[in-house]
Motif scaffolding. Structure first.
Motif, PDB file in Angstrom:
ATOM      1  N   GLY A   1       0.976  -0.886  -0.056  1.00 10.04           N
ATOM      2  CA  GLY A   1       0.022  -0.257  -0.031  1.00 10.04           C
ATOM      3  C   GLY A   1       0.612   1.192  -0.093  1.00 10.04           C
ATOM      4  N   ILE A   2       1.770   1.849   1.016  1.00  9.59           N
ATOM      5  CA  ILE A   2       2.099   2.997   1.122  1.00  9.59           C
ATOM      6  C   ILE A   2       3.787   2.775   0.284  1.00  9.59           C
ATOM      7  CG2 ILE A   2       3.985   2.150   2.650  1.00  9.59           C
ATOM      8  CD1 ILE A   2       1.666   5.148   2.858  1.00  9.59           C
TER       9      ILE A   2
ATOM     10  N   SER B   1       8.980  -9.435  -4.741  1.00 10.09           N
ATOM     11  CA  SER B   1       7.815  -9.616  -4.909  1.00 10.09           C
ATOM     12  C   SER B   1       7.657 -11.127  -3.733  1.00 10.09           C
ATOM     13  CB  SER B   1       6.611  -9.444  -5.319  1.00 10.09           C
ATOM     14  OG  SER B   1       5.168 -10.238  -4.698  1.00 10.09           O
ATOM     15  N   ARG B   2       7.593 -11.469  -3.167  1.00 11.82           N
ATOM     16  CA  ARG B   2       7.763 -13.030  -3.636  1.00 11.82           C
ATOM     17  C   ARG B   2       6.860 -14.152  -4.427  1.00 11.82           C
ATOM     18  NH1 ARG B   2       3.776 -12.862   2.566  1.00 11.82           N
ATOM     19  NH2 ARG B   2       3.163 -11.235   1.131  1.00 11.82           N
TER      20      ARG B   2
ATOM     21  N   ARG C   1       3.704 -10.507  -9.467  1.00  9.20           N
ATOM     22  CA  ARG C   1       3.484  -9.249  -8.692  1.00  9.20           C
ATOM     23  C   ARG C   1       4.567  -8.895  -9.510  1.00  9.20           C
ATOM     24  NH1 ARG C   1       3.254  -6.964  -4.603  1.00  9.20           N
ATOM     25  NH2 ARG C   1       1.501  -5.138  -4.332  1.00  9.20           N
TER      26      ARG C   1
ATOM     27  N   ALA D   1       9.450  -1.131   2.862  1.00 14.34           N
ATOM     28  CA  ALA D   1       8.348  -0.750   3.365  1.00 14.34           C
ATOM     29  C   ALA D   1       7.704  -2.372   3.644  1.00 14.34           C
ATOM     30  CB  ALA D   1       7.236   0.064   2.207  1.00 14.34           C
TER      31      ALA D   1
ATOM     32  N   ASP E   1       6.633  -4.930  10.016  1.00 18.80           N
ATOM     33  CA  ASP E   1       7.592  -4.462  10.208  1.00 18.80           C
ATOM     34  C   ASP E   1       8.889  -5.492  11.237  1.00 18.80           C
ATOM     35  OD1 ASP E   1       6.193  -2.453  10.271  1.00 18.80           O
ATOM     36  OD2 ASP E   1       4.982  -2.411  12.343  1.00 18.80           O
TER      37      ASP E   1
ATOM     38  N   HIS F   1      11.847  -6.076   9.004  1.00 20.61           N
ATOM     39  CA  HIS F   1      12.603  -4.537   8.883  1.00 20.61           C
ATOM     40  C   HIS F   1      14.387  -4.947   9.191  1.00 20.61           C
ATOM     41  CE1 HIS F   1       9.844  -1.148   8.996  1.00 20.61           C
ATOM     42  NE2 HIS F   1       8.968  -2.169   8.084  1.00 20.61           N
TER      43      HIS F   1
ATOM     44  N   GLU G   1      11.206   2.405   6.839  1.00 23.10           N
ATOM     45  CA  GLU G   1       9.195   2.836   6.838  1.00 23.10           C
ATOM     46  C   GLU G   1       9.227   2.520   8.399  1.00 23.10           C
ATOM     47  OE1 GLU G   1       6.852   4.403   6.667  1.00 23.10           O
ATOM     48  OE2 GLU G   1       6.803   4.427   4.871  1.00 23.10           O
ATOM     49  N   LYS G   2       8.516   3.143   8.912  1.00 26.53           N
ATOM     50  CA  LYS G   2       8.539   3.584  10.625  1.00 26.53           C
ATOM     51  C   LYS G   2       7.308   2.435  10.804  1.00 26.53           C
ATOM     52  CE  LYS G   2       4.346   3.707  10.909  1.00 26.53           C
ATOM     53  NZ  LYS G   2       3.171   3.375  10.716  1.00 26.53           N
TER      54      LYS G   2
ATOM     55  N   HIS H   1       6.551  10.557   7.288  1.00 24.70           N
ATOM     56  CA  HIS H   1       6.533  11.617   6.625  1.00 24.70           C
ATOM     57  C   HIS H   1       5.991  12.649   7.102  1.00 24.70           C
ATOM     58  CE1 HIS H   1       2.797   9.679   7.253  1.00 24.70           C
ATOM     59  NE2 HIS H   1       2.661  10.949   6.614  1.00 24.70           N
TER      60      HIS H   1
ATOM     61  N   TRP I   1      -1.236  -7.704   8.843  1.00 25.74           N
ATOM     62  CA  TRP I   1      -0.223  -8.327   9.780  1.00 25.74           C
ATOM     63  C   TRP I   1      -0.062  -7.801  10.318  1.00 25.74           C
ATOM     64  CZ3 TRP I   1       3.663  -4.726  10.140  1.00 25.74           C
ATOM     65  CH2 TRP I   1       3.196  -3.184   9.665  1.00 25.74           C
TER      66      TRP I   1
ATOM     67  N   HIS J   1       4.109   7.212  14.358  1.00 25.17           N
ATOM     68  CA  HIS J   1       4.016   8.706  14.367  1.00 25.17           C
ATOM     69  C   HIS J   1       3.879   9.945  15.510  1.00 25.17           C
ATOM     70  CE1 HIS J   1       4.534   8.580   9.714  1.00 25.17           C
ATOM     71  NE2 HIS J   1       3.095   7.112   9.478  1.00 25.17           N
TER      72      HIS J   1
HETATM   73  N1  NAP Z   1       4.821   6.232   6.054  1.00 25.64           N
HETATM   74  C1  NAP Z   1       3.343   5.498   6.901  1.00 25.64           C
HETATM   75  O1  NAP Z   1       2.296   6.649   6.639  1.00 25.64           O
HETATM   76  C2  NAP Z   1       3.474   4.368   6.774  1.00 25.64           C
HETATM   77  C3  NAP Z   1       1.717   3.949   5.744  1.00 25.64           C
HETATM   78  C4  NAP Z   1       1.715   2.822   6.236  1.00 25.64           C
HETATM   79  C5  NAP Z   1       2.442   1.622   6.243  1.00 25.64           C
HETATM   80  N2  NAP Z   1       3.878   2.017   6.426  1.00 25.64           N
HETATM   81  C6  NAP Z   1       5.106   0.954   7.309  1.00 25.64           C
HETATM   82  O2  NAP Z   1       5.044   0.442   5.568  1.00 25.64           O
HETATM   83  C7  NAP Z   1       5.114  -0.352   6.087  1.00 25.64           C
HETATM   84  C8  NAP Z   1       4.290  -1.598   4.537  1.00 25.64           C
HETATM   85  O3  NAP Z   1       2.856  -1.440   5.034  1.00 25.64           O
HETATM   86  P1  NAP Z   1       1.962  -1.157   4.306  1.00 25.64           P
HETATM   87  O4  NAP Z   1       0.540  -0.558   4.985  1.00 25.64           O
HETATM   88  O5  NAP Z   1       2.671  -0.381   3.271  1.00 25.64           O
HETATM   89  O6  NAP Z   1       2.099  -2.739   4.110  1.00 25.64           O
HETATM   90  P2  NAP Z   1       1.838  -3.561   2.604  1.00 25.64           P
HETATM   91  O7  NAP Z   1       0.021  -3.239   1.948  1.00 25.64           O
HETATM   92  O8  NAP Z   1       1.278  -5.553   3.069  1.00 25.64           O
HETATM   93  O9  NAP Z   1       2.708  -3.839   2.033  1.00 25.64           O
HETATM   94  C9  NAP Z   1       3.699  -4.988   2.460  1.00 25.64           C
HETATM   95  C10 NAP Z   1       3.948  -5.469   1.740  1.00 25.64           C
HETATM   96  O10 NAP Z   1       5.025  -6.431   1.681  1.00 25.64           O
HETATM   97  C11 NAP Z   1       5.896  -7.349   1.364  1.00 25.64           C
HETATM   98  N3  NAP Z   1       5.635  -8.504   2.294  1.00 25.64           N
HETATM   99  C12 NAP Z   1       6.631  -9.335   2.387  1.00 25.64           C
HETATM  100  N4  NAP Z   1       6.840 -10.402   2.857  1.00 25.64           N
HETATM  101  C13 NAP Z   1       5.536 -10.401   3.730  1.00 25.64           C
HETATM  102  C14 NAP Z   1       5.021 -11.059   4.563  1.00 25.64           C
HETATM  103  N5  NAP Z   1       5.287 -12.276   5.374  1.00 25.64           N
HETATM  104  N6  NAP Z   1       2.978 -10.611   4.905  1.00 25.64           N
HETATM  105  C15 NAP Z   1       3.005  -9.128   4.314  1.00 25.64           C
HETATM  106  N7  NAP Z   1       3.207  -8.588   2.884  1.00 25.64           N
HETATM  107  C16 NAP Z   1       5.195  -9.364   2.776  1.00 25.64           C
HETATM  108  C17 NAP Z   1       4.298  -8.133   0.432  1.00 25.64           C
HETATM  109  O11 NAP Z   1       4.276  -7.109  -1.162  1.00 25.64           O
HETATM  110  P3  NAP Z   1       4.283  -8.945  -2.102  1.00 25.64           P
HETATM  111  O12 NAP Z   1       3.369  -9.278  -1.778  1.00 25.64           O
HETATM  112  O13 NAP Z   1       4.317  -8.343  -2.799  1.00 25.64           O
HETATM  113  O14 NAP Z   1       6.002 -10.118  -1.914  1.00 25.64           O
HETATM  114  C18 NAP Z   1       3.655  -6.834   0.286  1.00 25.64           C
HETATM  115  O15 NAP Z   1       2.808  -5.912  -0.499  1.00 25.64           O
HETATM  116  C19 NAP Z   1       5.550  -1.458   7.760  1.00 25.64           C
HETATM  117  O16 NAP Z   1       7.112  -0.937   8.577  1.00 25.64           O
HETATM  118  C20 NAP Z   1       4.280  -0.312   7.837  1.00 25.64           C
HETATM  119  O17 NAP Z   1       4.600   0.400   8.844  1.00 25.64           O
HETATM  120  C21 NAP Z   1       3.942   3.870   6.780  1.00 25.64           C
END
Ligand code: NAP
Length: 335
Positions: free
Chosen positions: A10-11, A33-34, A38, A73, A76, A79, A96-97, A125, A164, A182
């Motif tokens: 997402g982010i 990506s896994r 994708r 990203a 957590d 990381h 990412e945080k 951010h 997750w 944040h």
């Molecule tokens: N700065 C902000 O405001 C902000 C906002 C949201 C999130 N974040 C941070 O960004 C990071 C990702 O968050 P997100 O919301 O973007 O999460 P998300 O949409 O679930 O994306 C995470 C990605 O990580 C990959 N991944 C690898 N191993 C994984 C596993 N075991 N389970 C799930 N996904 C896995 C996945 O890609 P594949 O499936 O393609 O492998 C997935 O698309 C986190 O650390 C979160 O705290 C920051």
């Protein structure tokens, strides 16, 4: 500068890739990506520029000598492994945080980056929100007098309990990691210069909507060396407007709907509104990261600040579990 992405979720795709595209010196280069299909689809739809842009193995992405830096990203819990691997491969890191899910993991990341001589910037951010930067300048200029209290309210409604962050293999905290980190960063940024360090925290949490083993809501109270206090409430149970408030002996400020990804919202003070021109905080974050690397200077949010944030997240969680306030001088095992 060529940028690879670990965690194309997402982010990364909603905010970081558009910011990279908008920056004249940055190129979205490669992605892992896994799932091979994708990875290929993301690389193609988002225009990744490397000759071989799609990877299923982090190691092959990091082995690319033309890759300069990565965005991490992933969930957590991952990381630490991803940041240490990227540092050892000599790549600069926007992480990412929260930085990681334990203080030890933060130290391992910091050590790996120092040994490799790469820049690590933490992706808070909200530090780059133009209105919050104007508010920070007002605080530092003494516009509100001696600070006495700060409060942040920031929630969203998760659709169900499947995130997750709610699972121990991928996350450690839910509301605290989604929004709380944040809020803590904003409180530390705005208050510690004048109020000193946090001295103790207390926390009450709710698990009532999804019966999640991780926190769905967290109400956090804290005290500073100066005697000032702060509080934040974060939740994945409810949608509500966000609010940030700060109070001093000679004034106050109230920011409405500034907490979020957009960079907008209104800021009122006892003396009238704070005027600012909204900008994309993610583009500002990448601009800062790029300048930190090319100018060989610290980024806006350093590894040390990321690590301090995780230290307090752990202490807050400990306070919630123990149901009594926790002070700053804890033994390492509570971290
Ligand atoms: N700065 C902000 O405001 C902000 C906002 C949201 C999130 N974040 C941070 O960004 C990071 C990702 O968050 P997100 O919301 O973007 O999460 P998300 O949409 O679930 O994306 C995470 C990605 O990580 C990959 N991944 C690898 N191993 C994984 C596993 N075991 N389970 C799930 N996904 C896995 C996945 O890609 P594949 O499936 O393609 O492998 C997935 O698309 C986190 O650390 C979160 O705290 C920051």
């Amino acid at each position: 500068m060529n940028i690879g992405i670990l965690g194309a979720g997402g982010i990364a795709l909603d905010r970081h890739v558009p910011a990279i595209d908008a920056h004249p010196e940055l190129t979205f280069w490669s992605v892992v990506s896994r799932d091979a299909a994708r990875a290929a689809a993301v690389a193609e739809s988002h225009g990744a520029a490397a000759p071989q842009p799609a990877h299923t193995d982090v190691r092959t992405l990091l082995a690319d000598p033309e890759l300069d830096a990565v965005l991490i990203a992933t969930p957590d819990r991952m990381h630490e492994a991803h940041a240490v691997a990227a540092a050892r491969a000599g790549k600069h890191i926007l992480l990412e945080k929260p930085m990681a899910t334990s203080v030890e993991a933060c130290h391992a990341i910091e050590d790996a980056c120092q040994e490799a001589g790469v820049t690590l910037a933490m992706a808070y951010h909200m530090r780059h929100h133009a209105g919050h930067r104007a508010l920070k300048s007002a605080v530092d200029a003494g516009a509100f007098g001696t600070l006495r209290h700060m409060r942040i309210h920031w929630t969203f409604a998760a659709p169900d309990g499947s995130n997750w962050r709610a699972r121990p293999d991928t996350g450690r905290w839910w509301s605290l990691a989604a929004n709380g980190t944040h809020c803590l960063d904003q409180i530390l940024w705005l208050m510690t210069g004048q109020c000193g360090e946090i001295t103790r925290v207390a926390c009450i949490q709710s698990h009532a909507k999804f019966s999640s083993r991780h926190d769905e809501s967290s109400g956090v109270l804290m005290a500073f060396e100066s005697g000032a206090t702060a509080e934040f409430f974060v939740s994945v149970q409810i949608d509500s407007p966000s609010r940030l408030e700060i109070y001093g002996d000679s004034g106050w400020a109230r920011a409405e709907d500034t907490m979020g990804r957009h960079g907008a919202g209104r800021i009122e003070t006892h003396a009238g509104p704070i005027a600012y021109t909204p900008t994309d905080p993610f583009l500002e974050e990448w601009t800062d990261f790029h300048r930190a690397i090319t100018g060989n200077r610290s980024p806006e949010v350093s590894a040390r600040e990321g690590s301090t944030n995780v230290t307090w997240l752990a202490r807050i969680q400990h306070a919630a579990k123990e149901r009594h306030p926790v002070a700053g001088n804890l033994s390492p095992e509570t971290n």
